[in-house]
Design a protein around this motif. Structure first.
Motif, PDB file in Angstrom:
ATOM      1  N   ASP A 163      39.644  55.005  49.212  1.00  0.00           N
ATOM      2  CA  ASP A 163      40.068  53.774  50.109  1.00  0.00           C
ATOM      3  C   ASP A 163      40.307  52.500  49.161  1.00  0.00           C
ATOM      4  O   ASP A 163      39.910  52.598  47.392  1.00  0.00           O
ATOM      5  N   PRO A 164      41.132  51.981  49.217  1.00  0.00           N
ATOM      6  CA  PRO A 164      41.604  50.948  48.280  1.00  0.00           C
ATOM      7  C   PRO A 164      40.525  49.808  47.391  1.00  0.00           C
ATOM      8  O   PRO A 164      39.234  49.875  47.854  1.00  0.00           O
ATOM      9  N   VAL A 165      40.769  50.060  46.279  1.00  0.00           N
ATOM     10  CA  VAL A 165      39.796  49.160  45.464  1.00  0.00           C
ATOM     11  C   VAL A 165      40.455  48.052  44.674  1.00  0.00           C
ATOM     12  O   VAL A 165      42.147  48.493  44.442  1.00  0.00           O
ATOM     13  N   ASP A 166      39.863  47.540  43.736  1.00  0.00           N
ATOM     14  CA  ASP A 166      41.069  46.452  42.697  1.00  0.00           C
ATOM     15  C   ASP A 166      41.025  47.288  41.658  1.00  0.00           C
ATOM     16  O   ASP A 166      40.292  48.059  41.131  1.00  0.00           O
ATOM     17  N   LEU A 167      41.866  46.514  40.985  1.00  0.00           N
ATOM     18  CA  LEU A 167      41.778  47.104  39.799  1.00  0.00           C
ATOM     19  C   LEU A 167      40.845  47.635  38.561  1.00  0.00           C
ATOM     20  O   LEU A 167      40.923  48.429  38.080  1.00  0.00           O
ATOM     21  N   ALA A 168      40.402  46.625  39.003  1.00  0.00           N
ATOM     22  CA  ALA A 168      38.566  46.457  37.739  1.00  0.00           C
ATOM     23  C   ALA A 168      37.737  47.620  38.248  1.00  0.00           C
ATOM     24  O   ALA A 168      37.340  48.626  37.234  1.00  0.00           O
ATOM     25  N   ILE A 182      50.747  52.928  32.317  1.00  0.00           N
ATOM     26  CA  ILE A 182      50.199  51.782  33.414  1.00  0.00           C
ATOM     27  C   ILE A 182      51.910  51.320  33.073  1.00  0.00           C
ATOM     28  O   ILE A 182      52.525  50.924  31.951  1.00  0.00           O
ATOM     29  N   LEU A 183      52.563  51.779  34.654  1.00  0.00           N
ATOM     30  CA  LEU A 183      53.891  51.193  33.818  1.00  0.00           C
ATOM     31  C   LEU A 183      54.021  49.979  34.436  1.00  0.00           C
ATOM     32  O   LEU A 183      53.811  49.171  35.301  1.00  0.00           O
ATOM     33  N   VAL A 184      54.792  49.295  33.548  1.00  0.00           N
ATOM     34  CA  VAL A 184      55.329  48.111  33.784  1.00  0.00           C
ATOM     35  C   VAL A 184      56.691  48.044  32.667  1.00  0.00           C
ATOM     36  O   VAL A 184      57.602  48.536  32.446  1.00  0.00           O
ATOM     37  N   PRO A 211      52.859  47.252  42.427  1.00  0.00           N
ATOM     38  CA  PRO A 211      53.393  46.785  43.731  1.00  0.00           C
ATOM     39  C   PRO A 211      55.038  45.889  43.689  1.00  0.00           C
ATOM     40  O   PRO A 211      55.274  46.497  42.885  1.00  0.00           O
ATOM     41  N   GLU A 212      55.405  45.474  44.518  1.00  0.00           N
ATOM     42  CA  GLU A 212      56.758  45.025  44.570  1.00  0.00           C
ATOM     43  C   GLU A 212      57.336  44.267  43.403  1.00  0.00           C
ATOM     44  O   GLU A 212      58.268  43.994  42.823  1.00  0.00           O
ATOM     45  N   GLY A 213      56.143  42.970  43.740  1.00  0.00           N
ATOM     46  CA  GLY A 213      56.093  42.094  42.980  1.00  0.00           C
ATOM     47  C   GLY A 213      56.115  42.606  41.378  1.00  0.00           C
ATOM     48  O   GLY A 213      55.573  41.702  40.390  1.00  0.00           O
ATOM     49  N   GLY A 214      55.434  43.552  40.990  1.00  0.00           N
ATOM     50  CA  GLY A 214      54.864  43.486  39.420  1.00  0.00           C
ATOM     51  C   GLY A 214      53.537  43.349  39.217  1.00  0.00           C
ATOM     52  O   GLY A 214      53.109  42.666  40.846  1.00  0.00           O
ATOM     53  N   TRP A 215      53.065  44.175  37.993  1.00  0.00           N
ATOM     54  CA  TRP A 215      51.272  43.412  38.088  1.00  0.00           C
ATOM     55  C   TRP A 215      51.430  41.783  37.629  1.00  0.00           C
ATOM     56  O   TRP A 215      52.103  41.851  37.020  1.00  0.00           O
ATOM     57  N   ALA A 216      49.797  41.296  38.132  1.00  0.00           N
ATOM     58  CA  ALA A 216      49.945  39.951  37.571  1.00  0.00           C
ATOM     59  C   ALA A 216      49.770  40.005  36.075  1.00  0.00           C
ATOM     60  O   ALA A 216      49.424  41.020  35.622  1.00  0.00           O
ATOM     61  N   PRO A 217      50.278  39.094  35.119  1.00  0.00           N
ATOM     62  CA  PRO A 217      49.795  39.286  33.504  1.00  0.00           C
ATOM     63  C   PRO A 217      48.009  39.296  33.291  1.00  0.00           C
ATOM     64  O   PRO A 217      47.757  39.583  32.734  1.00  0.00           O
ATOM     65  N   ASP A 218      47.483  38.632  34.600  1.00  0.00           N
ATOM     66  CA  ASP A 218      45.437  39.340  34.060  1.00  0.00           C
ATOM     67  C   ASP A 218      45.607  40.304  34.747  1.00  0.00           C
ATOM     68  O   ASP A 218      44.651  41.338  33.912  1.00  0.00           O
ATOM     69  N   GLU A 219      45.761  41.015  35.135  1.00  0.00           N
ATOM     70  CA  GLU A 219      45.700  42.714  35.290  1.00  0.00           C
ATOM     71  C   GLU A 219      46.707  43.876  34.248  1.00  0.00           C
ATOM     72  O   GLU A 219      45.838  44.899  33.850  1.00  0.00           O
ATOM     73  N   TYR A 220      47.856  43.084  34.153  1.00  0.00           N
ATOM     74  CA  TYR A 220      47.888  44.053  32.915  1.00  0.00           C
ATOM     75  C   TYR A 220      47.648  43.638  32.041  1.00  0.00           C
ATOM     76  O   TYR A 220      47.154  44.884  30.846  1.00  0.00           O
ATOM     77  N   HIS A 221      46.862  42.568  31.860  1.00  0.00           N
ATOM     78  CA  HIS A 221      46.064  42.703  29.940  1.00  0.00           C
ATOM     79  C   HIS A 221      44.475  43.371  30.199  1.00  0.00           C
ATOM     80  O   HIS A 221      44.537  43.904  29.623  1.00  0.00           O
ATOM     81  N   LEU A 222      44.102  43.026  31.843  1.00  0.00           N
ATOM     82  CA  LEU A 222      43.477  43.766  31.992  1.00  0.00           C
ATOM     83  C   LEU A 222      42.736  45.438  31.456  1.00  0.00           C
ATOM     84  O   LEU A 222      42.166  45.885  31.380  1.00  0.00           O
ATOM     85  N   ALA A 223      44.871  45.907  32.198  1.00  0.00           N
ATOM     86  CA  ALA A 223      44.247  47.576  31.869  1.00  0.00           C
ATOM     87  C   ALA A 223      44.488  47.950  30.538  1.00  0.00           C
ATOM     88  O   ALA A 223      44.142  48.652  29.804  1.00  0.00           O
TER      89      ALA A 223
END
Length: 265
Positions: A163-168, A182-184, A211-223
């Protein structure tokens, strides 16, 4: 006409079709549901024909059809095989949700490329936001797409579609996984083509694709904080679905080469 029917018979014999484990009651297997209609109406299966059935858990059966009715196809088990021992690490694809048909395409191709687990991810820049009331229907659709792709590519097992979940949540689930990336885009991170691969085949390799617009900065830093290695596919900016398949192709090719070296030594 004879050549046409020979082609159809070859398709029956060479393809592998998935059945649920409860359909298997040795020495027989009963086929119902959508697969019944496909085999009876499209492939025109008849008593005496043979085909290969797979329980999705690592066992494959060669069977002979004994009866065909509008309710079921009954078959007799001729022999069975068990999936060979895995020689490479399983792959987990964490794919940020992308527009409907593109997400379907990624699931189809990831299944053909042997991915073990697919985790759809809610992302800040995801255009698609699944309706919770339609989640069960959507997940069932993805499972059908994966099953069809697994049959076409003659896999032994079906991938698990989560099932879909958030990155955290993804970070929490795979906190102890040694190799995760993580692809950046526009990154000077490690190249997926040259990064070291694990020798331990028991642990999965986790790959996150945005996604199409790429990871948000906070998502990238979390990963990054959770141990995900920034990875690049090179200087070109790829669409989300292209990046996923390109990355999986590179990774599977490298894993297959590693497995071949280990086997030869």
């Amino acid at each position: 006409m004879a050549d046409f029917f020979s082609i159809v018979l070859d398709a029956r014999t060479m393809s592998t079709f998935f059945v649920t484990p409860d359909a298997i009651t040795p020495p027989t297997i009963r086929i119902t549901g959508d697969l019944l209609h496909h085999l009876r109406d499209s492939l025109r299966l008849h008593p005496g024909d043979s085909l290969t059935l797979n329980d999705g858990c690592g066992t494959r059966y060669r069977v002979e059809v004994t009866h065909v009715t509008s309710q079921a196809i009954d078959s007799r088990i001729i022999d069975q095989q068990t999936e060979p021992a895995r020689r490479t690490s399983p792959i987990v694809l964490g794919q940020a949700l992308i527009k409907g048909d593109k997400m379907d395409w990624v699931i189809q191709k990831a299944t053909e490329l042997g991915v073990a687990i697919i985790v759809p991810i809610h992302s800040t820049h995801s255009v698609i936001k699944p309706n919770p009331e339609r989640l069960e229907h959507q997940c069932s659709r993805w499972e059908r797409i994966a099953r069809d792709a697994a049959q076409q590519s003659e896999r032994w097992t079906l991938p698990s579609i989560k099932d879909p979940v958030d990155l955290a949540e993804v970070c929490r689930r795979y906190a102890s996984t040694p190799l995760k990336g993580i692809l950046v885009e526009r990154s000077s991170g490690s190249s997926l083509a040259t990064m070291p691969l694990p020798q331990d085949r028991q642990h999965p390799i986790v790959l996150l694709v945005g996604p199409e617009g790429g990871w948000a900065p906070d998502e990238y830093h979390l990963a990054q904080e959770q141990g995900f290695l920034p990875l690049t596919l090179g200087p070109r900016i790829l669409r989300a679905e292209t990046a996923a398949i390109a990355a999986l192709s590179i990774l599977q090719s490298r894993l297959d080469e590693t497995a071949l070296v280990v086997r030869e030594t």
